[in-house]
Scaffold this motif. Structure first.
Motif, mmCIF file in Angstrom:
data_model
loop_
_atom_site.group_PDB
_atom_site.id
_atom_site.type_symbol
_atom_site.label_atom_id
_atom_site.label_comp_id
_atom_site.label_asym_id
_atom_site.label_seq_id
_atom_site.Cartn_x
_atom_site.Cartn_y
_atom_site.Cartn_z
ATOM 1 N N ALA A 123 -7.789 23.413 -20.603
ATOM 2 C CA ALA A 123 -7.552 24.057 -19.305
ATOM 3 C C ALA A 123 -6.134 23.763 -18.836
ATOM 4 C CB ALA A 123 -8.567 23.560 -18.268
ATOM 5 N N ALA A 124 -5.501 24.765 -18.206
ATOM 6 C CA ALA A 124 -4.145 24.584 -17.682
ATOM 7 C C ALA A 124 -4.201 23.850 -16.337
ATOM 8 C CB ALA A 124 -3.470 25.932 -17.514
ATOM 9 N N PHE A 125 -3.124 23.135 -16.017
ATOM 10 C CA PHE A 125 -3.051 22.474 -14.716
ATOM 11 C C PHE A 125 -1.593 22.317 -14.301
ATOM 12 C CE2 PHE A 125 -2.820 19.004 -17.781
ATOM 13 C CZ PHE A 125 -1.860 18.153 -17.254
ATOM 14 N N THR A 126 -1.421 21.955 -13.044
ATOM 15 C CA THR A 126 -0.092 21.706 -12.491
ATOM 16 C C THR A 126 0.033 20.228 -12.155
ATOM 17 O OG1 THR A 126 -0.061 23.918 -11.541
ATOM 18 C CG2 THR A 126 1.556 22.369 -10.690
ATOM 19 N N MET A 127 1.215 19.673 -12.391
ATOM 20 C CA MET A 127 1.427 18.252 -12.137
ATOM 21 C C MET A 127 2.748 18.026 -11.432
ATOM 22 S SD MET A 127 2.607 16.798 -15.904
ATOM 23 C CE MET A 127 3.303 15.284 -15.233
ATOM 24 N N THR A 128 2.851 16.860 -10.784
ATOM 25 C CA THR A 128 4.095 16.432 -10.149
ATOM 26 C C THR A 128 4.649 15.243 -10.921
ATOM 27 O OG1 THR A 128 3.323 17.135 -7.969
ATOM 28 C CG2 THR A 128 5.162 15.574 -8.023
ATOM 29 N N VAL A 129 5.920 15.282 -11.250
ATOM 30 C CA VAL A 129 6.569 14.186 -11.972
ATOM 31 C C VAL A 129 6.708 12.978 -11.045
ATOM 32 C CG1 VAL A 129 8.660 13.450 -13.169
ATOM 33 C CG2 VAL A 129 7.824 15.795 -13.444
ATOM 34 N N THR A 130 6.274 11.813 -11.509
ATOM 35 C CA THR A 130 6.351 10.594 -10.686
ATOM 36 C C THR A 130 7.270 9.532 -11.270
ATOM 37 O OG1 THR A 130 4.390 9.683 -11.793
ATOM 38 C CG2 THR A 130 4.031 10.932 -9.746
ATOM 39 N N LYS A 131 7.714 9.737 -12.538
ATOM 40 C CA LYS A 131 8.599 8.742 -13.165
ATOM 41 C C LYS A 131 9.673 9.445 -13.978
ATOM 42 C CE LYS A 131 5.282 4.919 -13.688
ATOM 43 N NZ LYS A 131 4.576 4.061 -14.669
ATOM 44 N N ASN A 132 10.830 8.805 -14.078
ATOM 45 C CA ASN A 132 11.857 9.282 -14.985
ATOM 46 C C ASN A 132 11.393 9.050 -16.422
ATOM 47 O OD1 ASN A 132 13.725 10.067 -12.963
ATOM 48 N ND2 ASN A 132 14.332 7.920 -12.704
ATOM 49 N N GLU A 150 10.190 18.694 -24.489
ATOM 50 C CA GLU A 150 10.369 19.812 -23.560
ATOM 51 C C GLU A 150 9.236 19.879 -22.552
ATOM 52 O OE1 GLU A 150 12.760 23.092 -26.219
ATOM 53 O OE2 GLU A 150 10.590 22.978 -26.439
ATOM 54 N N ALA A 151 9.495 20.594 -21.450
ATOM 55 C CA ALA A 151 8.493 20.744 -20.397
ATOM 56 C C ALA A 151 8.626 22.123 -19.764
ATOM 57 C CB ALA A 151 8.672 19.660 -19.333
ATOM 58 N N ARG A 152 7.531 22.599 -19.148
ATOM 59 C CA ARG A 152 7.568 23.853 -18.390
ATOM 60 C C ARG A 152 7.701 23.522 -16.906
ATOM 61 N NH1 ARG A 152 3.559 25.048 -22.210
ATOM 62 N NH2 ARG A 152 4.061 26.797 -23.575
ATOM 63 N N ARG A 153 8.859 23.686 -16.361
ATOM 64 C CA ARG A 153 9.093 23.370 -14.945
ATOM 65 C C ARG A 153 8.909 24.622 -14.098
ATOM 66 N NH1 ARG A 153 14.498 20.262 -13.752
ATOM 67 N NH2 ARG A 153 15.422 22.259 -14.392
ATOM 68 N N LEU A 154 8.207 24.453 -12.984
ATOM 69 C CA LEU A 154 7.965 25.568 -12.074
ATOM 70 C C LEU A 154 9.175 25.800 -11.178
ATOM 71 C CD1 LEU A 154 4.273 24.873 -11.011
ATOM 72 C CD2 LEU A 154 5.084 26.822 -12.340
ATOM 73 N N LYS A 155 9.605 27.069 -11.076
ATOM 74 C CA LYS A 155 10.677 27.435 -10.147
ATOM 75 C C LYS A 155 10.086 27.714 -8.770
ATOM 76 C CE LYS A 155 13.469 29.739 -13.725
ATOM 77 N NZ LYS A 155 14.127 31.018 -14.103
ATOM 78 N N ASP A 156 10.950 27.888 -7.801
ATOM 79 C CA ASP A 156 10.499 28.176 -6.437
ATOM 80 C C ASP A 156 9.736 29.492 -6.353
ATOM 81 O OD1 ASP A 156 11.658 25.838 -5.572
ATOM 82 O OD2 ASP A 156 13.541 26.782 -4.940
ATOM 83 N N ASN A 157 10.069 30.442 -7.240
ATOM 84 C CA ASN A 157 9.394 31.737 -7.204
ATOM 85 C C ASN A 157 8.086 31.755 -8.001
ATOM 86 O OD1 ASN A 157 10.291 31.690 -9.820
ATOM 87 N ND2 ASN A 157 11.678 33.442 -9.637
ATOM 88 N N GLY A 158 7.678 30.606 -8.520
ATOM 89 C CA GLY A 158 6.427 30.498 -9.245
ATOM 90 C C GLY A 158 6.537 30.698 -10.737
ATOM 91 N N GLU A 159 7.699 31.126 -11.224
ATOM 92 C CA GLU A 159 7.905 31.290 -12.657
ATOM 93 C C GLU A 159 8.183 29.930 -13.300
ATOM 94 O OE1 GLU A 159 11.028 34.072 -13.235
ATOM 95 O OE2 GLU A 159 9.900 35.794 -12.445
ATOM 96 N N ARG A 184 4.031 22.890 -15.212
ATOM 97 C CA ARG A 184 2.826 23.576 -15.650
ATOM 98 C C ARG A 184 2.506 23.105 -17.054
ATOM 99 N NH1 ARG A 184 -1.630 25.684 -13.440
ATOM 100 N NH2 ARG A 184 -2.445 27.513 -14.558
ATOM 101 N N VAL A 185 1.265 22.671 -17.289
ATOM 102 C CA VAL A 185 0.842 22.187 -18.603
ATOM 103 C C VAL A 185 -0.290 23.075 -19.094
ATOM 104 C CG1 VAL A 185 0.013 20.224 -19.938
ATOM 105 C CG2 VAL A 185 1.474 19.833 -17.945
ATOM 106 N N LEU A 186 -0.074 23.724 -20.242
ATOM 107 C CA LEU A 186 -1.050 24.665 -20.788
ATOM 108 C C LEU A 186 -2.032 23.955 -21.729
ATOM 109 C CD1 LEU A 186 1.228 27.741 -21.584
ATOM 110 C CD2 LEU A 186 -0.063 27.237 -19.495
ATOM 111 N N PRO A 187 -3.155 24.605 -22.030
ATOM 112 C CA PRO A 187 -4.127 23.991 -22.942
ATOM 113 C C PRO A 187 -3.498 23.627 -24.288
ATOM 114 C CG PRO A 187 -5.085 25.906 -21.866
ATOM 115 C CD PRO A 187 -3.632 25.895 -21.495
ATOM 116 N N GLY A 188 -3.767 22.417 -24.752
ATOM 117 C CA GLY A 188 -3.248 21.956 -26.029
ATOM 118 C C GLY A 188 -1.855 21.379 -25.986
ATOM 119 N N ASP A 189 -1.172 21.515 -24.846
ATOM 120 C CA ASP A 189 0.187 20.978 -24.722
ATOM 121 C C ASP A 189 0.177 19.463 -24.614
ATOM 122 O OD1 ASP A 189 1.423 23.403 -24.803
ATOM 123 O OD2 ASP A 189 1.825 23.541 -22.659
ATOM 124 N N GLN A 190 1.285 18.859 -25.043
ATOM 125 C CA GLN A 190 1.527 17.464 -24.705
ATOM 126 C C GLN A 190 1.985 17.389 -23.253
ATOM 127 O OE1 GLN A 190 4.280 15.934 -27.768
ATOM 128 N NE2 GLN A 190 3.095 14.077 -27.577
#
Length: 651
Positions: A223-232, A149-158, A174-180
């Protein structure tokens, strides 16, 4: 803000669905045979210690054979029948010999020994399956780490929780601390430490920031961070590792394949030899037919190739597992087994032997007392440049000076180098061919540096060359020890590079590499591999780029560096993570140990067979002792193979 429910919605190490390769049971049939075995063992002990009379006791011994030997009889009779139908020829396995031996013991009234035979054989078989499964589990536990599973950001930021398989290239996560980390991508905001041990085997977390590449199945720090998917999801590095693991378990070594191929032939030979033995021995010895039949059953057990069948597979899987934990992934046991036969190793230069980026190795300025001033000019100019050598120069000089805040005009013209106006004076940085008036001291130094394979640029003031900077792509620190090891093993080393031969030779001289082939076009690399094969024998190719792919395919064993291109990893036979060549040296050492262990197992297992058959002919062994010795040898062979799970001692 950290989601307080993250541990339930998004587990740090989500578990995938079970797969056919992941065996946690003592037997590949599940727990039922183990339960039946224990029940049969209890019945045997009851019959052994109580006085029910011959009929009842023999009935209990027979019940023990049927219950404890359920999976032995099934694999011996049913599997033989199915395989024979499929192959359209008689194709027995070793279990049918044990089933026949137990049946034969019952026929002559030795029910207790038949029960003991089944108990010992079935118990040894469970241990054998567990031991073989252990080495598989050491590798396939990677599958337990595959994110779902993954946390995908919506256009409204949720954020929304989605399946990894639903992610598309370009999605923001969005990837939270301790997440894969769900999949491969690039950090778009935040700075973190990431545990990449699942990918490269390194225990120390790596610092990552905006623009850095990150890999699926690695673990975020605090620490939390935001990422962009680059591969299927199916193209990620971890997905490729899983594919390698899956392939490695089905691609056996040549020795293991040969043993599996001859096993049914061997079993058929024993099934033919035993009846002949029973019929002939009363005429050749003092035995009656009952004794001859009993000795025939012992021969059936003694000649069974259980230990021989277990000589190679567990050892090979253990070796592959050992290497997987240390950042070397093989696509099959055959490649690991054959590595010990290699007579030549060819290396790509850039990125494989060398670090892949130049560093400043030499500087010289005509007026030494003005070195700091000129370095400051150079740094001011290079900060505005975009050529590859700028980074090397800045890395070397920037810490030494304080950059002036004065305004400068810098021009970066192709073919003319870097020019600037500073304080009314004209400065230029460029290759020697751009300059006409070169002091003799600089010219002689330039010639010596070029012979050493270094790239030289000049620095001029008002068209007068006042200094030079020499740069070189230096070898990785651990490469010399690897080359020394290969030479000590009598293995020919070669470097194949697209660089000028002089540049390649300079690196080769630093490393004492035997042969250098420079100015090589990508399409010619595979031909050079063929030439090495003809001259020296089996050849390994180690490379990391698209241009190495044809050579990797043509080599007897192709190793791709893990930081290389996807195509190189796809076509190679093995992958070395983190571009660390000491792992190749480790793999070669383990390959040699694997072959020693396999031959130890083969010789020991055949020695036990010959010894038991000889003692049986002399009438010095009964069926219980024969089973114990024979199956004991199988366990010893298995445990000997499992030694390859242990790390090799440092040379």
């Amino acid at each position: 803000m950290h989601n307080p429910q993250s541990s339930t919605i998004y587990p740090k190490r989500p578990v995938t669905k079970s797969n056919p390769h992941h065996e946690n049971d003592a037997s590949h049939h599940g727990h039922v045979p183990v339960i039946l075995y224990v029940i049969g063992l209890i019945i045997y002990l009851v019959a052994l210690v109580t006085s029910f009379g011959t009929v009842v006791s023999n009935s209990l011994f027979m019940l023990t054979m049927l219950i404890s030997g359920y999976h032995v009889i099934t694999e011996g009779v049913v599997d033989t029948f199915k395989e024979s139908i499929t192959r359209k020829r008689f194709h027995p396995n070793v279990h049918i010999l044990m089933a026949l031996a137990a049946l034969g013991s019952s026929i002559i009234g030795a029910f207790d020994e038949g029960a003991l035979l089944i108990l010992i054989f079935a118990g040894a078989h469970f241990l054998e399956e567990y031991a073989e499964g252990k080495s598989k589990r050491e590798i396939t536990n990677l599958l337990q780490m595959n994110p779902t599973e993954a946390r995908r950001l919506k256009d409204n930021g949720e954020t929304e929780i989605v399946s990894v398989s639903d992610l598309e290239i370009g999605d923001q996560l969005r990837v939270l601390p301790g997440d894969q980390i769900p999949t491969d991508g690039e950090i778009t905001s935040g700075s973190v430490y990431i545990d990449e041990s699942a990918i490269n085997g390194e225990s120390m977390p790596r610092e990552k920031t905006v623009g850095d590449e990150i890999f699926g199945s690695t673990v975020n720090g605090d620490a939390a961070f935001t990422m962009t998917v680059t591969k299927n999801s199916e193209d990620t590095v971890f997905a490729k590792i899983i594919a390698l693991v899956d392939q490695s378990q089905s691609n056996l070594s040549k020795t293991a394949t040969t043993i599996k191929r001859i096993e049914p032939i061997y079993v058929v030979s024993v099934m033919i030899a035993v009846p002949i033995f029973i019929l002939v021995m009363p005429f050749l010895s003092s035995w009656d037919y009952e004794e001859s039949f009993y000795r025939g059953m012992i021969m059936l057990v003694s000649a069974s190739p259980c230990a021989l069948a277990a000589s190679a597979v567990p050892a090979t899987l253990s070796g592959i597992s050992n290497l997987a934990k240390r950042g070397v992934l093989f696509k099959g046991g055959s490649f690991l087994s054959n590595l010990t036969k290699v007579k030549a190793v060819a290396f790509d230069k850039t990125g494989t032997l060398t670090k892949g980026k130049p560093v400043v190795t030499d500087t010289y300025f005509i007026e030494e007392n003005r070195t700091a001033e000129w370095k400051q000019c150079i740094v001011s100019m290079e900060k505005e440049a975009n050529h590859p050598l700028a980074t090397a120069i800045l890395d070397a000089f920037e810490s030494e000076i304080s950059v002036s805040t004065q305004d400068i005009t810098v021009q970066n013209e192709i073919g003319k180098g870097l020019t600037a106006q500073i304080g009314g004076k004209a400065y230029r940085i460029g290759k020697p061919a751009l300059f006409t008036h070169i002091p003799d001291t600089l010219a002689s130094q330039t010639e010596a540096l070029a012979k050493a394979g270094k790239t030289v640029v000049y620095f001029s003031k008002n068209d007068q060359v006042v200094g030079l900077i020499a740069m070189m792509d230096l070898p990785h620190d651990n490469v010399p020890s690897v080359i020394d090891y290969l030479k000590a093993q009598g293995i020919h080393t070669a470097m194949i590079t697209g660089d000028a031969e002089q540049t390649g030779k300079a690196v080769a001289d630093l490393l004492s590499i035997d042969e250098v082939v420079g100015n090589v076009l990508p399409e010619n690399k595979s031909q050079i591999i063929q030439d090495l094969q003809k001259e020296h024998g089996e050849t390994v190719m180690i490379g990391d780029g698209i241009n190495d792919a044809p050579a990797l395919v043509n080599a007897d064993i192709g190793f791709a560096m893990g930081d290389g291109t996807d195509i190189a990893i796809d076509v190679a036979d093995a992958v070395i993570m983190q571009n660390d060549l000491t792992r190749f040296q480790y793999a070669h050492r383990l390959s040699r140990k694997l072959n020693r262990v396999v031959w130890q197992n083969i010789c020991f297992s055949m020695f036990v067979v010959v010894l038991l058959i000889t003692l049986n002919l002399l009438g010095q062994v009964d069926i219980g002792i024969g089973v114990l010795a024979h199956e004991g040898s199988t366990i010893i062979v298995i445990l000997n193979g499992l030694r390859l799970l242990l790390p090799l001692k440092t040379n």
